[in-house]
Motif scaffolding. Sequence first.
Motif, PDB file in Angstrom:
ATOM      1  N   GLN A 162       1.459  -1.444   0.061  1.00 41.35           N
ATOM      2  CA  GLN A 162       0.244   0.124  -0.054  1.00 41.35           C
ATOM      3  C   GLN A 162       0.489   0.980   0.221  1.00 41.35           C
ATOM      4  OE1 GLN A 162      -2.535  -0.323   3.115  1.00 41.35           O
ATOM      5  NE2 GLN A 162      -3.385  -1.829   3.039  1.00 41.35           N
ATOM      6  N   ILE A 163       0.282   2.421  -0.297  1.00 43.91           N
ATOM      7  CA  ILE A 163       1.314   3.680  -1.015  1.00 43.91           C
ATOM      8  C   ILE A 163       0.425   4.560  -0.006  1.00 43.91           C
ATOM      9  CG2 ILE A 163       2.330   4.998  -2.359  1.00 43.91           C
ATOM     10  CD1 ILE A 163       3.005   3.423  -4.217  1.00 43.91           C
ATOM     11  N   GLU A 164       0.556   5.225   1.553  1.00 43.43           N
ATOM     12  CA  GLU A 164      -0.181   5.962   2.132  1.00 43.43           C
ATOM     13  C   GLU A 164       1.111   7.059   1.549  1.00 43.43           C
ATOM     14  OE1 GLU A 164       0.553   4.454   5.556  1.00 43.43           O
ATOM     15  OE2 GLU A 164      -0.610   2.846   5.581  1.00 43.43           O
ATOM     16  N   ARG A 207       4.619   6.717   2.200  1.00 41.42           N
ATOM     17  CA  ARG A 207       4.986   5.910   3.269  1.00 41.42           C
ATOM     18  C   ARG A 207       4.793   4.768   2.790  1.00 41.42           C
ATOM     19  NH1 ARG A 207       3.074   8.764   7.122  1.00 41.42           N
ATOM     20  NH2 ARG A 207       4.388   9.287   9.152  1.00 41.42           N
ATOM     21  N   LEU A 208       5.475   3.872   2.147  1.00 42.19           N
ATOM     22  CA  LEU A 208       5.720   2.903   1.104  1.00 42.19           C
ATOM     23  C   LEU A 208       4.874   1.368   1.964  1.00 42.19           C
ATOM     24  CD1 LEU A 208       5.140   1.115  -1.599  1.00 42.19           C
ATOM     25  CD2 LEU A 208       8.168   0.652  -0.943  1.00 42.19           C
ATOM     26  N   VAL A 209       3.749   1.189   2.697  1.00 39.22           N
ATOM     27  CA  VAL A 209       3.643  -0.213   3.781  1.00 39.22           C
ATOM     28  C   VAL A 209       3.244  -2.047   3.337  1.00 39.22           C
ATOM     29  CG1 VAL A 209       2.217  -0.774   5.450  1.00 39.22           C
ATOM     30  CG2 VAL A 209       3.013   1.848   4.910  1.00 39.22           C
ATOM     31  N   GLU A 210       4.216  -2.638   3.386  1.00 39.53           N
ATOM     32  CA  GLU A 210       4.064  -3.846   2.746  1.00 39.53           C
ATOM     33  C   GLU A 210       3.260  -4.652   4.154  1.00 39.53           C
ATOM     34  OE1 GLU A 210       6.249  -7.792   0.513  1.00 39.53           O
ATOM     35  OE2 GLU A 210       7.626  -5.965   0.962  1.00 39.53           O
ATOM     36  N   ARG A 217       6.620  -3.860   7.142  1.00 39.79           N
ATOM     37  CA  ARG A 217       7.490  -2.995   6.768  1.00 39.79           C
ATOM     38  C   ARG A 217       6.668  -1.924   6.149  1.00 39.79           C
ATOM     39  NH1 ARG A 217       9.881  -3.067   0.126  1.00 39.79           N
ATOM     40  NH2 ARG A 217      11.254  -1.247   0.458  1.00 39.79           N
ATOM     41  N   ARG A 218       7.902  -0.583   6.589  1.00 37.26           N
ATOM     42  CA  ARG A 218       7.908   0.596   6.036  1.00 37.26           C
ATOM     43  C   ARG A 218       8.534   1.303   5.763  1.00 37.26           C
ATOM     44  NH1 ARG A 218       4.668  -0.913  10.766  1.00 37.26           N
ATOM     45  NH2 ARG A 218       1.873  -0.286  10.028  1.00 37.26           N
ATOM     46  N   LEU A 219       8.530   2.347   4.491  1.00 35.09           N
ATOM     47  CA  LEU A 219       9.091   3.644   4.548  1.00 35.09           C
ATOM     48  C   LEU A 219       9.236   4.532   3.911  1.00 35.09           C
ATOM     49  CD1 LEU A 219      12.188   3.562   3.029  1.00 35.09           C
ATOM     50  CD2 LEU A 219      11.129   2.483   1.125  1.00 35.09           C
ATOM     51  N   ALA A 276      14.231  11.747   1.034  1.00 37.34           N
ATOM     52  CA  ALA A 276      14.948  11.163   1.850  1.00 37.34           C
ATOM     53  C   ALA A 276      14.389  10.435   2.197  1.00 37.34           C
ATOM     54  CB  ALA A 276      15.151  12.557   2.923  1.00 37.34           C
ATOM     55  N   LEU A 277      14.598   8.451   1.999  1.00 39.61           N
ATOM     56  CA  LEU A 277      14.229   7.667   2.694  1.00 39.61           C
ATOM     57  C   LEU A 277      14.558   7.205   4.529  1.00 39.61           C
ATOM     58  CD1 LEU A 277      12.465   7.214   0.129  1.00 39.61           C
ATOM     59  CD2 LEU A 277      15.240   7.677  -0.315  1.00 39.61           C
ATOM     60  N   THR A 278      13.504   7.005   4.815  1.00 42.46           N
ATOM     61  CA  THR A 278      13.823   5.827   6.195  1.00 42.46           C
ATOM     62  C   THR A 278      13.286   4.584   6.001  1.00 42.46           C
ATOM     63  OG1 THR A 278      13.805   8.054   7.348  1.00 42.46           O
ATOM     64  CG2 THR A 278      13.786   6.496   8.504  1.00 42.46           C
ATOM     65  N   ALA A 279      13.955   3.668   6.331  1.00 40.36           N
ATOM     66  CA  ALA A 279      13.319   1.920   6.516  1.00 40.36           C
ATOM     67  C   ALA A 279      13.211   1.858   7.493  1.00 40.36           C
ATOM     68  CB  ALA A 279      13.868   1.396   5.807  1.00 40.36           C
ATOM     69  N   ARG A 280      12.022   1.373   8.029  1.00 36.55           N
ATOM     70  CA  ARG A 280      11.225   1.412   9.624  1.00 36.55           C
ATOM     71  C   ARG A 280      10.971  -0.175   9.340  1.00 36.55           C
ATOM     72  NH1 ARG A 280       8.033   6.915  11.072  1.00 36.55           N
ATOM     73  NH2 ARG A 280       9.632   8.008  10.858  1.00 36.55           N
TER      74      ARG A 280
END
Length: 280
Positions: A162-164, A207-210, A217-219, A276-280
Amino acid sequence: MNPSKNDALVTLRAPDGAQATVSLHGGQLLSWIPAGGEEQLYASPLSVPAAGSALRGGVPVIFPQFALQGPYPRHGIARTRTWSLVQREQGVQGDALAVLRLEDDADTLRLWPHAFALELTVRIAGSRLEMELAVENRGEARFSFQAALHSYWRVQDLGRVQIEGLQDRRYCESDTGLEGVQHSHRLELLPGKAIDRIVYGPASTLRLVELGEATTRRLLIESEGFDDVVVWNPGADHGLPDLPAADWQHFVCVEAAQIEHPPVLEPGDEWVARQALTAR
């Protein structure tokens, strides 16, 4: 992706273990592994660097034209040319960075008749990746351009993605010309179905959510200076010769872009945009 031994790669490693690899072919980030994390970018194993061709995956630089929205080569001239490494630092401030540069030459002037310089800065530390694209007009006449960081984000299963953050924004489907407004807070991708959507208007945070069976996983994707976003995946029937048949399931492109309103640069002026990308 299988770079040849003669293809120049720049490897970055921050003191905390974060890693990145940049190819001088296309000035292209190919790999980003956050400290203690996993690979975040997709790169096709069938894509091989070759003069005049683009690499499939990573983060290609789109300039000065997006797709076929003009008379020049698809996605412009930057992603198929050799860039120069002008700076590399590791561990100076607990991070690692590389600065790459591309300037006009006789070949680019035949394709796009303007004197220019591009600089791409890649910085990594911890769970964060920062990219900055600068465009300079080095000529005697104004020019306009489009630009994008065509980011291929690796996923395990596209059907769980999903893309938020795109809600209430206008969009256009590039393949059909269909226009609409994204009303839902989440853009859910349909398994097997291609998507090629330009979403207009600035949004500072996506937010890119898998959704995984055990973990999610969230980016976090933050941008500055880019007004638009492109969401792309070729779908199951892609037929792309440099992409394995089933690999459409393992990436989605979420691209920071400047498409609808091309910047106009007077001689000597510069345009700068960042993500800027933050991996969470």
